[in-house]
Design a protein around this motif. Structure first.
Motif, PDB file in Angstrom:
ATOM      1  N   TYR A 278       0.849  -1.187   0.000  1.00  0.00           N
ATOM      2  CA  TYR A 278       0.000   0.000   0.000  1.00  0.00           C
ATOM      3  C   TYR A 278       0.889   1.243   0.000  1.00  0.00           C
ATOM      4  O   TYR A 278       2.112   1.151   0.102  1.00  0.00           O
ATOM      5  N   SER A 279       0.228   2.412  -0.085  1.00  0.00           N
ATOM      6  CA  SER A 279       0.925   3.704  -0.079  1.00  0.00           C
ATOM      7  C   SER A 279       1.931   3.810  -1.207  1.00  0.00           C
ATOM      8  O   SER A 279       3.044   4.296  -1.029  1.00  0.00           O
ATOM      9  N   LEU A 280       1.517   3.354  -2.366  1.00  0.00           N
ATOM     10  CA  LEU A 280       2.394   3.418  -3.528  1.00  0.00           C
ATOM     11  C   LEU A 280       2.408   4.850  -4.053  1.00  0.00           C
ATOM     12  O   LEU A 280       1.439   5.321  -4.638  1.00  0.00           O
ATOM     13  N   ASP A 281       3.482   5.577  -3.811  1.00  0.00           N
ATOM     14  CA  ASP A 281       3.556   6.947  -4.313  1.00  0.00           C
ATOM     15  C   ASP A 281       4.867   7.235  -5.025  1.00  0.00           C
ATOM     16  O   ASP A 281       5.160   8.391  -5.333  1.00  0.00           O
ATOM     17  N   SER A 282       5.665   6.203  -5.294  1.00  0.00           N
ATOM     18  CA  SER A 282       6.889   6.379  -6.062  1.00  0.00           C
ATOM     19  C   SER A 282       7.262   5.048  -6.699  1.00  0.00           C
ATOM     20  O   SER A 282       6.898   3.980  -6.199  1.00  0.00           O
ATOM     21  N   SER A 283       7.996   5.113  -7.794  1.00  0.00           N
ATOM     22  CA  SER A 283       8.434   3.899  -8.479  1.00  0.00           C
ATOM     23  C   SER A 283       9.622   3.283  -7.764  1.00  0.00           C
ATOM     24  O   SER A 283      10.342   3.948  -7.016  1.00  0.00           O
ATOM     25  N   GLY A 284       9.845   1.988  -7.974  1.00  0.00           N
ATOM     26  CA  GLY A 284      10.994   1.330  -7.351  1.00  0.00           C
ATOM     27  C   GLY A 284      10.956  -0.170  -7.545  1.00  0.00           C
ATOM     28  O   GLY A 284      10.080  -0.704  -8.241  1.00  0.00           O
ATOM     29  N   TYR A 285      11.910  -0.844  -6.903  1.00  0.00           N
ATOM     30  CA  TYR A 285      12.063  -2.293  -7.051  1.00  0.00           C
ATOM     31  C   TYR A 285      11.311  -3.048  -5.956  1.00  0.00           C
ATOM     32  O   TYR A 285      11.420  -2.716  -4.768  1.00  0.00           O
ATOM     33  N   VAL A 286      10.567  -4.067  -6.364  1.00  0.00           N
ATOM     34  CA  VAL A 286      10.026  -5.075  -5.445  1.00  0.00           C
ATOM     35  C   VAL A 286      10.993  -6.257  -5.499  1.00  0.00           C
ATOM     36  O   VAL A 286      11.289  -6.775  -6.576  1.00  0.00           O
ATOM     37  N   VAL A 287      11.484  -6.685  -4.324  1.00  0.00           N
ATOM     38  CA  VAL A 287      12.510  -7.728  -4.249  1.00  0.00           C
ATOM     39  C   VAL A 287      12.015  -8.842  -3.330  1.00  0.00           C
ATOM     40  O   VAL A 287      11.384  -8.572  -2.305  1.00  0.00           O
ATOM     41  N   VAL A 288      12.317 -10.096  -3.686  1.00  0.00           N
ATOM     42  CA  VAL A 288      11.927 -11.223  -2.841  1.00  0.00           C
ATOM     43  C   VAL A 288      13.073 -12.230  -2.751  1.00  0.00           C
ATOM     44  O   VAL A 288      13.804 -12.451  -3.722  1.00  0.00           O
ATOM     45  N   TYR A 289      13.261 -12.790  -1.549  1.00  0.00           N
ATOM     46  CA  TYR A 289      14.214 -13.870  -1.273  1.00  0.00           C
ATOM     47  C   TYR A 289      13.434 -15.080  -0.779  1.00  0.00           C
ATOM     48  O   TYR A 289      12.441 -14.940  -0.060  1.00  0.00           O
ATOM     49  N   ALA A 290      13.909 -16.272  -1.104  1.00  0.00           N
ATOM     50  CA  ALA A 290      13.379 -17.514  -0.524  1.00  0.00           C
ATOM     51  C   ALA A 290      14.312 -17.945   0.605  1.00  0.00           C
ATOM     52  O   ALA A 290      15.541 -17.895   0.467  1.00  0.00           O
ATOM     53  N   ASN A 291      13.726 -18.382   1.728  1.00  0.00           N
ATOM     54  CA  ASN A 291      14.503 -18.754   2.912  1.00  0.00           C
ATOM     55  C   ASN A 291      14.317 -20.224   3.249  1.00  0.00           C
ATOM     56  O   ASN A 291      13.246 -20.794   3.029  1.00  0.00           O
ATOM     57  N   ASN A 292      15.381 -20.812   3.839  1.00  0.00           N
ATOM     58  CA  ASN A 292      15.311 -22.149   4.420  1.00  0.00           C
ATOM     59  C   ASN A 292      16.255 -22.151   5.612  1.00  0.00           C
ATOM     60  O   ASN A 292      17.466 -22.303   5.461  1.00  0.00           O
ATOM     61  N   GLY A 293      15.689 -21.941   6.812  1.00  0.00           N
ATOM     62  CA  GLY A 293      16.546 -21.786   7.983  1.00  0.00           C
ATOM     63  C   GLY A 293      17.391 -20.534   7.830  1.00  0.00           C
ATOM     64  O   GLY A 293      16.891 -19.442   7.552  1.00  0.00           O
ATOM     65  N   ASN A 294      18.722 -20.712   7.995  1.00  0.00           N
ATOM     66  CA  ASN A 294      19.632 -19.597   7.839  1.00  0.00           C
ATOM     67  C   ASN A 294      20.108 -19.420   6.396  1.00  0.00           C
ATOM     68  O   ASN A 294      20.960 -18.569   6.127  1.00  0.00           O
ATOM     69  N   CYS A 295      19.619 -20.217   5.512  1.00  0.00           N
ATOM     70  CA  CYS A 295      20.045 -20.154   4.114  1.00  0.00           C
ATOM     71  C   CYS A 295      19.072 -19.280   3.319  1.00  0.00           C
ATOM     72  O   CYS A 295      17.854 -19.409   3.458  1.00  0.00           O
ATOM     73  N   ILE A 296      19.624 -18.425   2.498  1.00  0.00           N
ATOM     74  CA  ILE A 296      18.834 -17.468   1.740  1.00  0.00           C
ATOM     75  C   ILE A 296      19.203 -17.582   0.266  1.00  0.00           C
ATOM     76  O   ILE A 296      20.379 -17.699  -0.090  1.00  0.00           O
ATOM     77  N   SER A 297      18.200 -17.523  -0.578  1.00  0.00           N
ATOM     78  CA  SER A 297      18.419 -17.633  -2.013  1.00  0.00           C
ATOM     79  C   SER A 297      18.953 -16.324  -2.585  1.00  0.00           C
ATOM     80  O   SER A 297      18.993 -15.286  -1.908  1.00  0.00           O
ATOM     81  N   SER A 298      19.315 -16.369  -3.829  1.00  0.00           N
ATOM     82  CA  SER A 298      19.576 -15.142  -4.566  1.00  0.00           C
ATOM     83  C   SER A 298      18.253 -14.397  -4.753  1.00  0.00           C
ATOM     84  O   SER A 298      17.182 -15.010  -4.782  1.00  0.00           O
ATOM     85  N   PRO A 299      18.295 -13.084  -4.875  1.00  0.00           N
ATOM     86  CA  PRO A 299      17.051 -12.318  -4.962  1.00  0.00           C
ATOM     87  C   PRO A 299      16.453 -12.331  -6.361  1.00  0.00           C
ATOM     88  O   PRO A 299      17.148 -12.509  -7.360  1.00  0.00           O
ATOM     89  N   GLU A 300      15.158 -12.126  -6.397  1.00  0.00           N
ATOM     90  CA  GLU A 300      14.444 -11.847  -7.642  1.00  0.00           C
ATOM     91  C   GLU A 300      13.816 -10.463  -7.492  1.00  0.00           C
ATOM     92  O   GLU A 300      13.318 -10.114  -6.409  1.00  0.00           O
ATOM     93  N   SER A 301      13.838  -9.645  -8.532  1.00  0.00           N
ATOM     94  CA  SER A 301      13.335  -8.281  -8.416  1.00  0.00           C
ATOM     95  C   SER A 301      12.491  -7.892  -9.618  1.00  0.00           C
ATOM     96  O   SER A 301      12.593  -8.482 -10.698  1.00  0.00           O
ATOM     97  N   LEU A 302      11.644  -6.897  -9.407  1.00  0.00           N
ATOM     98  CA  LEU A 302      10.793  -6.337 -10.463  1.00  0.00           C
ATOM     99  C   LEU A 302      10.717  -4.840 -10.242  1.00  0.00           C
ATOM    100  O   LEU A 302      10.346  -4.376  -9.153  1.00  0.00           O
ATOM    101  N   TYR A 303      11.076  -4.055 -11.261  1.00  0.00           N
ATOM    102  CA  TYR A 303      10.938  -2.597 -11.159  1.00  0.00           C
ATOM    103  C   TYR A 303       9.499  -2.230 -11.516  1.00  0.00           C
ATOM    104  O   TYR A 303       9.008  -2.579 -12.595  1.00  0.00           O
ATOM    105  N   VAL A 304       8.827  -1.543 -10.596  1.00  0.00           N
ATOM    106  CA  VAL A 304       7.421  -1.174 -10.778  1.00  0.00           C
ATOM    107  C   VAL A 304       7.319   0.337 -10.950  1.00  0.00           C
ATOM    108  O   VAL A 304       7.800   1.098 -10.099  1.00  0.00           O
ATOM    109  N   SER A 305       6.694   0.760 -12.029  1.00  0.00           N
ATOM    110  CA  SER A 305       6.461   2.179 -12.279  1.00  0.00           C
ATOM    111  C   SER A 305       5.112   2.574 -11.692  1.00  0.00           C
ATOM    112  O   SER A 305       4.102   1.921 -11.965  1.00  0.00           O
ATOM    113  N   VAL A 306       5.110   3.633 -10.890  1.00  0.00           N
ATOM    114  CA  VAL A 306       3.885   4.104 -10.247  1.00  0.00           C
ATOM    115  C   VAL A 306       3.428   5.383 -10.932  1.00  0.00           C
ATOM    116  O   VAL A 306       4.189   6.356 -11.037  1.00  0.00           O
TER     117      VAL A 306
END
Length: 195
Positions: A73-101
């Motif tokens: 919510y409160s989308l008032d500027s463009s930017g990257y949405v980023v997500v990581y997958a987790n398994n315990g202390n292990c973290i994946s490489s990120p995936e991102s999407l640039y969203v224009s608002v």
């Protein structure tokens, strides 16, 4: 194997479990571009062996999730949405999407034109062109006439004053500006009658 100073030997074993990080999430799906303050859903397919997900949003956005989707919510500027997958202390490489608002047009600075007019007289009002505007709509006082879909309008006044409004729109909303216009209560001076 452990051997002490007395040449005594002992044996010990332990099981070591190796945990690998989850695979990088696939593409983030969701609307792009979006309008400001809209609450879209962004999601990814579930990642094998992932136990949770970490989402990172542009600075001015709000929202949180540990699942494979998020509603910001409160989308008032463009930017990257980023997500990581987790398994315990292990973290994946990120995936991102640039969203224009997309935002509504900026508010017009001012309506330019006469603010004291005679009944049944013709006047022109205008605003400076608004960047990004896709439409212009003029509102007139009761009894006045005129029509325009541009930043300029020619009007014929009625018998009483009122408020002229300009409403500027794009695909994400509108902005507006108002101007109060008066008609003298006791008529116009003779010097005005040819206006």
């Amino acid at each position: 194997t452990i051997t002490d100073l007395a040449a005594c030997t002992a044996f010990s074993s332990d099981t070591v479990t190796v945990v690998y990080p989850p695979a990088q999430p696939g593409p983030i799906s969701g609307p792009n571009p979006v309008c400001y303050n809209y609450g879209p859903i962004y999601e990814i397919n579930n990642v094998p062996n992932a136990t949770s997900y970490t989402w990172i949003l542009p600075n001015t956005w709000t929202g949180s999730s540990t699942g494979n989707d998020i509603i910001p919510y409160s989308l008032d500027s463009s930017g990257y949405v980023v997500v990581y997958a987790n398994n315990g202390n292990c973290i994946s490489s990120p995936e991102s999407l640039y969203v224009s608002v997309g935002l509504p047009p900026p508010q017009p600075v001012a309506i330019i034109g006469d603010t004291v007019v005679c009944p049944q007289s013709i006047h022109t009002y205008f605003i400076a062109p608004v960047p990004g505007a896709q439409s212009y709509f003029w509102g007139l006082p009761n009894g006045w006439s005129g029509f325009s879909t541009t930043n300029t309008i020619s009007v014929t006044t009625g018998g009483i004053g009122g408020t002229i409004g300009i409403y500027v729109g794009d695909s994400c909303g509108t902005s507006s500006q108002l101007l109060n216009v008066n008609i003298p209560l006791y008529g116009c001076p003779n010097s005005w009658l040819r206006r």
